[in-house]
Design a protein around this motif. Structure first.
Motif, short mmCIF file in Angstrom:
data_model
loop_
_atom_site.label_atom_id
_atom_site.label_comp_id
_atom_site.label_asym_id
_atom_site.label_seq_id
_atom_site.Cartn_x
_atom_site.Cartn_y
_atom_site.Cartn_z
N LYS A 11 5.21 36.92 -7.17
CA LYS A 11 5.03 38.32 -7.60
C LYS A 11 6.40 38.99 -7.76
O LYS A 11 6.76 39.91 -7.02
N PRO A 12 7.18 38.53 -8.73
CA PRO A 12 8.55 39.04 -8.86
C PRO A 12 8.64 40.52 -9.21
O PRO A 12 9.57 41.20 -8.78
N PHE A 13 7.69 41.04 -10.00
CA PHE A 13 7.77 42.45 -10.36
C PHE A 13 7.61 43.34 -9.13
O PHE A 13 8.39 44.27 -8.93
N GLN A 14 6.61 43.04 -8.28
CA GLN A 14 6.42 43.81 -7.07
C GLN A 14 7.62 43.67 -6.13
O GLN A 14 8.08 44.63 -5.52
N PHE A 15 8.13 42.43 -6.03
CA PHE A 15 9.25 42.15 -5.13
C PHE A 15 10.48 42.96 -5.53
O PHE A 15 11.07 43.67 -4.71
N VAL A 28 18.31 50.09 -11.17
CA VAL A 28 17.96 49.82 -12.57
C VAL A 28 17.99 48.31 -12.84
O VAL A 28 17.09 47.76 -13.49
N ILE A 29 19.03 47.63 -12.34
CA ILE A 29 19.15 46.18 -12.54
C ILE A 29 18.00 45.45 -11.87
O ILE A 29 17.40 44.53 -12.46
N SER A 30 17.66 45.83 -10.64
CA SER A 30 16.55 45.19 -9.92
C SER A 30 15.23 45.36 -10.67
O SER A 30 14.45 44.41 -10.78
N PHE A 31 15.00 46.54 -11.19
CA PHE A 31 13.77 46.79 -11.95
C PHE A 31 13.73 45.93 -13.20
O PHE A 31 12.69 45.33 -13.54
N ALA A 32 14.86 45.84 -13.90
CA ALA A 32 14.92 45.03 -15.12
C ALA A 32 14.73 43.54 -14.80
O ALA A 32 14.01 42.82 -15.53
N VAL A 33 15.36 43.07 -13.73
CA VAL A 33 15.18 41.67 -13.32
C VAL A 33 13.73 41.39 -13.00
O VAL A 33 13.17 40.34 -13.36
N GLY A 34 13.06 42.34 -12.32
CA GLY A 34 11.65 42.18 -12.00
C GLY A 34 10.79 42.05 -13.24
O GLY A 34 9.88 41.21 -13.30
N LEU A 35 11.07 42.86 -14.24
CA LEU A 35 10.31 42.78 -15.50
C LEU A 35 10.50 41.42 -16.18
O LEU A 35 9.54 40.80 -16.64
N ILE A 36 11.74 40.95 -16.24
CA ILE A 36 12.03 39.68 -16.89
C ILE A 36 11.37 38.52 -16.16
O ILE A 36 10.70 37.67 -16.77
#
Length: 313
Positions: free
Chosen positions: A226-230, A276-284
């Protein structure tokens, strides 16, 4: 239908013979496999004397043993049980029934619901650890599994041949539960009794080191499954910290039109950028994980068709 009893063992000379005899009485036609994980006692000799199929696993750790078992052994249904004689063999029919009726891919022998584990287990902090792990996983997957870490389980062939075993040690049971939940396998829990080890038999579990390994594995699989939640959680933490450190800077600028807290301003900008970077990484990574799940489902369909064809040959 061929049934395989899987008994991973490390220094279980005192109890493994009784385990084999008990399961032979309950399932006389089943094949009993004992995998000896570098025992320093006579585990292999005792298992052979009682009629088990004995193999060696040189890589230390229960997860490594289970990995070899799943790869090596071909059967229609599988029962995994510890070699320490803590799980009564008479419950094997209840544990097997749902997988044989195609009601479940994995059946969990639940030691906790009837209270026998809490009454029999004398090791400090084990009950606390079980409840902590259970709470984390049930919260993460919105599930209601009662016993995450039991060693008494039954599987169908589809589950065994499609599970990538990554855990090297005692965290394997937790990995199985997480894998089944994440990949939407059918899970059923069956209440069983638990009895503590007989006098003179010692547990190989280390409460703190093995507990840390289980928690670390949950953390790692949470990131992978669950990378997006993480990464959203980390993004939220960084953003809140950024606001806390940047709040006084913003207030100072609004009131004085000047900034003296330059280090705080730099820190706030850095934390917000990390958010912002963490959120983008989660989306990818969430997109990649979704594609991997689709690929897994296609492979699962192929395995299901293959096993169905073999069944009717």
């Amino acid at each position: 239908m061929e049934i395989a009893i899987l008994v991973p063992c490390y220094n279980e000379e005192q109890t493994v013979g009784q385990v084999i005899d008990d399961f032979k009485k309950q399932l006389p036609n089943a094949k009993i496999y004992v995998y000896d994980n570098n025992s320093s006692d006579k585990t292999s000799e005792v298992a052979l004397a009682h009629g088990a199929i004995v193999k060696k696993e040189m890589k230390q750790g229960k997860g490594n043993v289970v990995r070899s078992m799943f790869q090596d052994i071909d059967a229609d249904y599988y029962v995994m049980v510890d070699g320490d004689d803590t799980y009564p063999a008479e419950f094997v029919h209840d544990v097997l029934k749902p997988v044989m009726n195609n009601e479940a891919n994995m059946v969990i022998g639940d030691r906790l619901s009837n209270g026998t584990y809490f009454n029999e287990n004398k090791r400090a902090f084990h009950n606390l650890g079980n409840n902590l792990v259970k709470g984390l996983i049930n919260t993460l997957y919105k599930s209601d599994i009662k016993d995450i870490m039991t060693g008494y389980r039954a599987f169908d062939k589809l589950f065994v041949k499609s599970m990538p075993v990554m855990s090297p040690g005692f965290e394997i049971e937790t990995e199985m539960s997480l894998h089944a939940l994440d990949k939407r396998f059918k899970i059923i829990e069956v209440p069983i009794d638990y009895r503590d080890r007989p006098e003179g038999s010692e547990s190989k579990l280390n409460t703190f080191s093995d507990g840390f390994k289980v928690l670390n594995m949950i953390f790692t699989l949470f990131k992978e499954f669950k990378p997006f939640q993480f990464f959203s959680i980390w993004a939220g933490i960084f953003f809140v910290l950024g606001l806390l450190s940047g709040g006084p800077v913003i207030y100072e600028f609004i009131t004085d039109q000047f900034i003296t807290k330059v280090p705080s301003a730099i820190l706030a900008v850095g934390l917000v950028l990390l958010a912002v970077i963490s959120f983008a990484v989660g989306l990818i990574l969430d997109t990649i994980a979704s594609l991997n799940k689709k690929q897994y489902e296609l492979e699962l369909n192929r395995l299901t068709q293959t096993f169905g064809e073999k069944k009717y040959e």
